[in-house]
Design a protein around this motif. Structure first.
Motif, PDB file in Angstrom:
ATOM      1  N   ARG A 183       3.045  10.014  -2.853  1.00 13.77           N
ATOM      2  CA  ARG A 183       2.768   9.516  -4.193  1.00 13.77           C
ATOM      3  C   ARG A 183       1.590   8.548  -4.214  1.00 13.77           C
ATOM      4  O   ARG A 183       0.729   8.626  -5.087  1.00 13.77           O
ATOM      5  CB  ARG A 183       4.019   8.826  -4.751  1.00 13.77           C
ATOM      6  CG  ARG A 183       3.831   8.186  -6.118  1.00 13.77           C
ATOM      7  CD  ARG A 183       3.422   9.202  -7.157  1.00 13.77           C
ATOM      8  NE  ARG A 183       3.263   8.587  -8.472  1.00 13.77           N
ATOM      9  CZ  ARG A 183       2.655   9.173  -9.493  1.00 13.77           C
ATOM     10  NH1 ARG A 183       2.145  10.389  -9.348  1.00 13.77           N
ATOM     11  NH2 ARG A 183       2.551   8.567 -10.655  1.00 13.77           N
ATOM     12  N   LEU A 184       1.519   7.655  -3.247  1.00 10.30           N
ATOM     13  CA  LEU A 184       0.415   6.694  -3.194  1.00 10.30           C
ATOM     14  C   LEU A 184      -0.904   7.419  -2.961  1.00 10.30           C
ATOM     15  O   LEU A 184      -1.918   7.108  -3.591  1.00 10.30           O
ATOM     16  CB  LEU A 184       0.662   5.670  -2.097  1.00 10.30           C
ATOM     17  CG  LEU A 184      -0.456   4.640  -1.861  1.00 10.30           C
ATOM     18  CD1 LEU A 184      -0.767   3.884  -3.146  1.00 10.30           C
ATOM     19  CD2 LEU A 184      -0.088   3.673  -0.739  1.00 10.30           C
ATOM     20  N   ALA A 185      -0.909   8.396  -2.069  1.00 12.19           N
ATOM     21  CA  ALA A 185      -2.135   9.150  -1.809  1.00 12.19           C
ATOM     22  C   ALA A 185      -2.598   9.909  -3.053  1.00 12.19           C
ATOM     23  O   ALA A 185      -3.799  10.017  -3.319  1.00 12.19           O
ATOM     24  CB  ALA A 185      -1.919  10.123  -0.658  1.00 12.19           C
ATOM     25  N   ALA A 232      -9.607  -8.488  -6.659  1.00  5.42           N
ATOM     26  CA  ALA A 232     -10.253  -8.778  -7.940  1.00  5.42           C
ATOM     27  C   ALA A 232      -9.993  -7.669  -8.947  1.00  5.42           C
ATOM     28  O   ALA A 232      -9.782  -7.926 -10.135  1.00  5.42           O
ATOM     29  CB  ALA A 232     -11.751  -8.983  -7.723  1.00  5.42           C
ATOM     30  N   PHE A 233     -10.018  -6.424  -8.486  1.00  5.09           N
ATOM     31  CA  PHE A 233      -9.697  -5.306  -9.375  1.00  5.09           C
ATOM     32  C   PHE A 233      -8.303  -5.448  -9.961  1.00  5.09           C
ATOM     33  O   PHE A 233      -8.074  -5.184 -11.144  1.00  5.09           O
ATOM     34  CB  PHE A 233      -9.803  -3.985  -8.606  1.00  5.09           C
ATOM     35  CG  PHE A 233     -11.202  -3.465  -8.444  1.00  5.09           C
ATOM     36  CD1 PHE A 233     -12.299  -4.233  -8.821  1.00  5.09           C
ATOM     37  CD2 PHE A 233     -11.450  -2.210  -7.906  1.00  5.09           C
ATOM     38  CE1 PHE A 233     -13.583  -3.771  -8.680  1.00  5.09           C
ATOM     39  CE2 PHE A 233     -12.730  -1.726  -7.766  1.00  5.09           C
ATOM     40  CZ  PHE A 233     -13.808  -2.510  -8.139  1.00  5.09           C
ATOM     41  N   ARG A 234      -7.359  -5.901  -9.120  1.00  4.37           N
ATOM     42  CA  ARG A 234      -5.991  -6.054  -9.606  1.00  4.37           C
ATOM     43  C   ARG A 234      -5.904  -7.169 -10.652  1.00  4.37           C
ATOM     44  O   ARG A 234      -5.171  -7.046 -11.642  1.00  4.37           O
ATOM     45  CB  ARG A 234      -5.051  -6.359  -8.434  1.00  4.37           C
ATOM     46  CG  ARG A 234      -3.577  -6.284  -8.802  1.00  4.37           C
ATOM     47  CD  ARG A 234      -2.706  -6.616  -7.626  1.00  4.37           C
ATOM     48  NE  ARG A 234      -2.777  -5.646  -6.542  1.00  4.37           N
ATOM     49  CZ  ARG A 234      -2.035  -4.544  -6.494  1.00  4.37           C
ATOM     50  NH1 ARG A 234      -1.176  -4.253  -7.469  1.00  4.37           N
ATOM     51  NH2 ARG A 234      -2.146  -3.706  -5.471  1.00  4.37           N
ATOM     52  N   LEU A 235      -6.660  -8.241 -10.467  1.00  8.39           N
ATOM     53  CA  LEU A 235      -6.617  -9.357 -11.405  1.00  8.39           C
ATOM     54  C   LEU A 235      -7.163  -8.986 -12.781  1.00  8.39           C
ATOM     55  O   LEU A 235      -6.698  -9.512 -13.801  1.00  8.39           O
ATOM     56  CB  LEU A 235      -7.413 -10.532 -10.834  1.00  8.39           C
ATOM     57  CG  LEU A 235      -6.779 -11.254  -9.633  1.00  8.39           C
ATOM     58  CD1 LEU A 235      -7.719 -12.329  -9.105  1.00  8.39           C
ATOM     59  CD2 LEU A 235      -5.427 -11.858 -10.029  1.00  8.39           C
ATOM     60  N   TYR A 237       2.789  -1.284  -5.227  1.00  7.28           N
ATOM     61  CA  TYR A 237       2.198  -1.224  -3.901  1.00  7.28           C
ATOM     62  C   TYR A 237       1.384  -2.482  -3.641  1.00  7.28           C
ATOM     63  O   TYR A 237       0.727  -3.014  -4.540  1.00  7.28           O
ATOM     64  CB  TYR A 237       1.292   0.005  -3.754  1.00  7.28           C
ATOM     65  CG  TYR A 237       1.989   1.319  -4.004  1.00  7.28           C
ATOM     66  CD1 TYR A 237       2.807   1.888  -3.024  1.00  7.28           C
ATOM     67  CD2 TYR A 237       1.851   1.984  -5.209  1.00  7.28           C
ATOM     68  CE1 TYR A 237       3.447   3.107  -3.243  1.00  7.28           C
ATOM     69  CE2 TYR A 237       2.490   3.197  -5.439  1.00  7.28           C
ATOM     70  CZ  TYR A 237       3.287   3.742  -4.449  1.00  7.28           C
ATOM     71  OH  TYR A 237       3.930   4.932  -4.682  1.00  7.28           O
ATOM     72  N   THR A 238       1.430  -2.971  -2.419  1.00  7.63           N
ATOM     73  CA  THR A 238       0.656  -4.154  -2.068  1.00  7.63           C
ATOM     74  C   THR A 238      -0.797  -3.781  -1.819  1.00  7.63           C
ATOM     75  O   THR A 238      -1.132  -2.603  -1.609  1.00  7.63           O
ATOM     76  CB  THR A 238       1.227  -4.814  -0.802  1.00  7.63           C
ATOM     77  OG1 THR A 238       1.057  -3.914   0.315  1.00  7.63           O
ATOM     78  CG2 THR A 238       2.715  -5.129  -0.979  1.00  7.63           C
ATOM     79  N   ASP A 239      -1.657  -4.791  -1.825  1.00  6.37           N
ATOM     80  CA  ASP A 239      -3.071  -4.545  -1.557  1.00  6.37           C
ATOM     81  C   ASP A 239      -3.280  -3.976  -0.159  1.00  6.37           C
ATOM     82  O   ASP A 239      -4.149  -3.127   0.058  1.00  6.37           O
ATOM     83  CB  ASP A 239      -3.869  -5.845  -1.711  1.00  6.37           C
ATOM     84  CG  ASP A 239      -3.959  -6.284  -3.162  1.00  6.37           C
ATOM     85  OD1 ASP A 239      -3.584  -5.484  -4.039  1.00  6.37           O
ATOM     86  OD2 ASP A 239      -4.403  -7.421  -3.412  1.00  6.37           O
ATOM     87  N   LEU A 279      -2.343  -0.287  -0.129  1.00  5.41           N
ATOM     88  CA  LEU A 279      -3.374   0.462  -0.848  1.00  5.41           C
ATOM     89  C   LEU A 279      -4.649   0.563  -0.022  1.00  5.41           C
ATOM     90  O   LEU A 279      -5.292   1.622   0.023  1.00  5.41           O
ATOM     91  CB  LEU A 279      -3.664  -0.225  -2.188  1.00  5.41           C
ATOM     92  CG  LEU A 279      -4.725   0.411  -3.088  1.00  5.41           C
ATOM     93  CD1 LEU A 279      -4.414   1.870  -3.352  1.00  5.41           C
ATOM     94  CD2 LEU A 279      -4.836  -0.357  -4.403  1.00  5.41           C
ATOM     95  N   TRP A 280      -5.018  -0.508   0.677  1.00  4.55           N
ATOM     96  CA  TRP A 280      -6.245  -0.500   1.478  1.00  4.55           C
ATOM     97  C   TRP A 280      -6.147   0.501   2.635  1.00  4.55           C
ATOM     98  O   TRP A 280      -7.112   1.213   2.935  1.00  4.55           O
ATOM     99  CB  TRP A 280      -6.514  -1.908   2.007  1.00  4.55           C
ATOM    100  CG  TRP A 280      -7.777  -1.993   2.795  1.00  4.55           C
ATOM    101  CD1 TRP A 280      -7.918  -2.069   4.152  1.00  4.55           C
ATOM    102  CD2 TRP A 280      -9.108  -1.995   2.277  1.00  4.55           C
ATOM    103  NE1 TRP A 280      -9.227  -2.120   4.517  1.00  4.55           N
ATOM    104  CE2 TRP A 280      -9.998  -2.076   3.379  1.00  4.55           C
ATOM    105  CE3 TRP A 280      -9.638  -1.937   0.997  1.00  4.55           C
ATOM    106  CZ2 TRP A 280     -11.376  -2.106   3.230  1.00  4.55           C
ATOM    107  CZ3 TRP A 280     -11.021  -1.959   0.853  1.00  4.55           C
ATOM    108  CH2 TRP A 280     -11.872  -2.047   1.954  1.00  4.55           C
ATOM    109  N   VAL A 281      -4.996   0.571   3.275  1.00  3.50           N
ATOM    110  CA  VAL A 281      -4.804   1.525   4.358  1.00  3.50           C
ATOM    111  C   VAL A 281      -4.993   2.957   3.856  1.00  3.50           C
ATOM    112  O   VAL A 281      -5.651   3.784   4.494  1.00  3.50           O
ATOM    113  CB  VAL A 281      -3.404   1.349   4.989  1.00  3.50           C
ATOM    114  CG1 VAL A 281      -3.109   2.498   5.959  1.00  3.50           C
ATOM    115  CG2 VAL A 281      -3.309   0.020   5.707  1.00  3.50           C
ATOM    116  N   GLN A 282      -4.419   3.250   2.687  1.00  2.00           N
ATOM    117  CA  GLN A 282      -4.551   4.593   2.121  1.00  2.00           C
ATOM    118  C   GLN A 282      -5.992   4.888   1.730  1.00  2.00           C
ATOM    119  O   GLN A 282      -6.471   6.021   1.892  1.00  2.00           O
ATOM    120  CB  GLN A 282      -3.638   4.726   0.907  1.00  2.00           C
ATOM    121  CG  GLN A 282      -3.516   6.129   0.365  1.00  2.00           C
ATOM    122  CD  GLN A 282      -2.932   7.074   1.388  1.00  2.00           C
ATOM    123  OE1 GLN A 282      -1.878   6.825   1.960  1.00  2.00           O
ATOM    124  NE2 GLN A 282      -3.624   8.177   1.650  1.00  2.00           N
TER     125      GLN A 282
END
Length: 623
Positions: free
Chosen positions: A270-272, A293-296, A306-308, A311-314
């Motif tokens: 789902r995350l991918a 910053a995008f999240r803010l 999902y945590t940052d 998300l960064w790993v994906q």
């Protein structure tokens, strides 16, 4: 109280029209003007949105230029209905155009002159921009200055050049008197070129416009100047082609060259899937800090759970996969689609892609393995160039068009190309590979194969193409013909017009790379209602689809043009690559067919009046 009427935009177009009928280099009509859509160098990109589709971007880069970095939608003004027209800057948002042709005609005194002559004045209306027009202020006839109209003749060449008609050269037979003005007179009511005469007031020279067309046009028109009106320049080194006279609005004045892919999911995670969907935005985040910053600022609302770090790993995995697969996807765009449709894995379903598998059509279980109902799909299309006089459909593959025929979209190497997305629905039908193989091994089919190869080679030799390249095989003939027959039948009941349905043929023999393929996808391509009315998918039920296949095949048995249609052979003509097919039976609109109505033969589907080819039919008569 009367409801306020919405403001009317000047020359308002749907995004899809920018790719198929009114794109860069095309002449389009405004209420009082004829205009040319300008090249990418003049476009304002403030209100253009980037479309994410890595597979299409890879294909565009390989086909057009590796300098292309983005796919952008045409600029669309923001919703600002509360603002007054005087303050609403959105009225200025759009695609740039320039008046063309520049030669105008006064309908009262018949004066024919270019805008640069100063004989016509531009009349603008700050409140109604759709009323902007040119007028003949000093017209000796009439009380009010009449609105001038564009001259209805142009010249073009096969190298994609377009120019104003050489009026002075034409009427003076190459030697301009440099004295008088020109007049264009029409005699009779037919409007044909033979009834139109251009005349010089100074020396009295005159000529009928019929001399500008056909063989006479080749004799009396000058050589092409190599002009690209949409780029405001001329081709380097000029052009060696002969000018061809065409009428304003002629269908052969502009043919788009487009590329398209279907957005297909590549993972069940789902995350991918979310990362793939929002990759256009996420790809701009070069670090965890930028991602935060995008999240803010609210750009990652769908990634709330999902945590940052996750998300960064994906995202890193996505970047590496994109680099590894981009070149392979550019070479073969259909294999990934075939794999997804043939497996029919419902765990891949997402907001942009939703499918479900059903049984084979009733009564035709021996011919099909499965039918996949594609309730949601997304197609992304890009405009990469255009041609004039010669249609891309005259070639079997877009990449085979000579470079001289391919008109550019910009003066410099393009950094982006215009693209649109269409959401729709479709039916995927996978043929039984064993049934296809048995049919291909028929002894009677071997002579047909040799004749089709000979026709293919002769057609390509006449066009100075490699005679042995891009022969699709007799399997493609069968799948393509079946797709056209079924499209015509489904259009009657699905609620979409015939031009709103499109095909994708998946054909590959077992001895080719990536294994055998034998399937068709019929899907909607109409943006008006996002193509998701459900009318097409509802016809995929086994009983319903079986009935429609039977009716489609029965319609192919006899054509209104028989016996001429059934007996047609491409060996009889140098300009055709179809067998028993015509507009009365198998031909489809240009927007529907992926091969320009080539490689079609209904005798491969069902026995026809041509008795000697009855044994070639793939489907056996029912009853």
């Amino acid at each position: 109280m009367a409801q306020a009427q919405p403001r009317s935009k000047v020359g308002e177009l749907r995004p899809s029209q920018i790719l198929f009928s009114a794109g860069i280099g095309a002449v389009i009509d405004l209420p009082n003007l004829s205009t040319m859509v300008m090249g990418l160098d003049d476009w304002e990109l403030t209100h253009a949105a980037e479309l994410g589709e890595e597979r299409l971007l890879a294909v565009v880069r390989r086909s057009l230029s590796y300098s292309v970095k983005r796919l952008l939608s045409p600029p669309v003004p923001p919703e600002a209905e509360s603002l007054s027209p005087l303050l609403d800057e959105s009225q200025r948002v759009g695609i740039p155009v320039s008046p063309f042709p520049t030669w105008m005609l006064c309908p009262h005194c018949r004066l024919l002159a270019p805008l640069q002559s100063g004989l016509f004045d531009l009349k603008t209306d700050r409140f109604r921009s759709d009323q902007n027009r040119y007028r003949h202020t000093n017209c000796p006839k009439g009380k009010h200055p009449p609105t001038v109209i564009p001259a209805r003749f142009l010249v073009a060449c096969r190298h994609g050049h377009l120019d104003d008609f050489p009026w002075r050269y034409f009427v003076h037979r190459g030697v301009d008197c440099q004295r008088g003005t020109l007049r264009l007179h029409e005699y009779g009511v037919s409007g044909s070129a033979a009834d139109i005469e251009v005349k010089c007031d100074g020396c009295g020279a005159n000529r009928r416009m019929s001399d500008a067309f056909g063989e006479l046009g080749k004799k009396y028109l000058p050589q092409c100047r190599g002009r690209h009106v949409h780029l405001r320049n001329f081709a380097e080194g000029g052009c060696d082609q002969q000018m061809v006279g065409i009428s304003l609005g002629a269908s052969n004045s502009w043919f788009p060259i487009t590329l398209s892919v279907l957005s297909i999911p590549t993972t069940v995670d789902r995350l991918a899937q979310l990362v793939e969907k929002h990759w256009t935005v996420l790809s701009k985040a070069v670090s965890l800090e930028v991602l935060a910053a995008f999240r803010l600022i609210g750009q990652l609302k769908e990634f709330a759970k999902y945590t940052d770090a996750e998300l960064w790993v994906q995202m890193e995995q996505r970047r590496s996969a994109t680099v590894d697969n981009a070149e392979d996807e550019a070479k073969d765009i259909k294999t990934p689609e075939w794999q997804v449709f043939s497996k029919a894995d419902t765990s891949l379903n997402s907001a942009d892609f939703w499918l479900s598998s059903v049984a084979a059509p009733k009564g035709y279980e021996a011919y099909f393995n499965k039918v996949v109902l594609v309730e949601r799909l997304r197609e992304v299309r890009a405009l990469v160039g255009f041609t004039r006089i010669e249609s891309p459909g005259d070639f079997t593959e877009t990449g085979e068009m000579p470079e001289d025929y391919w008109a550019p979209l910009s003066r410099q190497e393009p950094k982006w190309v215009p693209a649109t997305e269409v959401r729709g629905e479709g039916l995927f039908m996978q043929f039984n590979e064993l049934a296809i193989a048995q049919w291909e091994s028929l002894p009677q089919l071997q002579a047909y194969k040799k004749q089709s190869v000979a026709a293919h080679r002769r057609w390509r030799i006449m066009r100075s193409l490699d005679p042995d390249a891009n022969y699709p095989g007799v399997r493609y003939f069968l799948l393509h013909s079946f797709a056209h027959a079924l499209m015509r039948q489904l259009a009657i009941e699905c609620g979409y017009s015939a031009a709103s349905l499109r095909e994708r043929i998946y054909s590959r023999s077992p001895d080719e790379a990536n294994g055998p393929m034998a399937g068709i996808l019929l899907y909607t391509a109409a943006p008006d209602s996002e193509g998701t009315l459900g009318g097409l998918v509802s016809l995929g039920a086994p009983t319903t689809l079986g009935r429609h296949i039977g009716q489609a095949l029965e319609q192919m048995r006899l054509c209104a043009s028989d016996p001429l249609c059934a007996e047609h052979s491409p060996l009889q003509s140098l300009n055709s690559l179809h067998w028993a097919a015509c507009h009365a039976c198998l031909f489809s609109p240009e927007t529907s067919c992926e091969r320009g109505n080539k490689y079609l033969d209904r005798t491969l589907l069902i026995p026809t009046v041509k008795t000697e080819l009855e044994s070639l039919a793939f489907f056996k008569p029912v009853g």
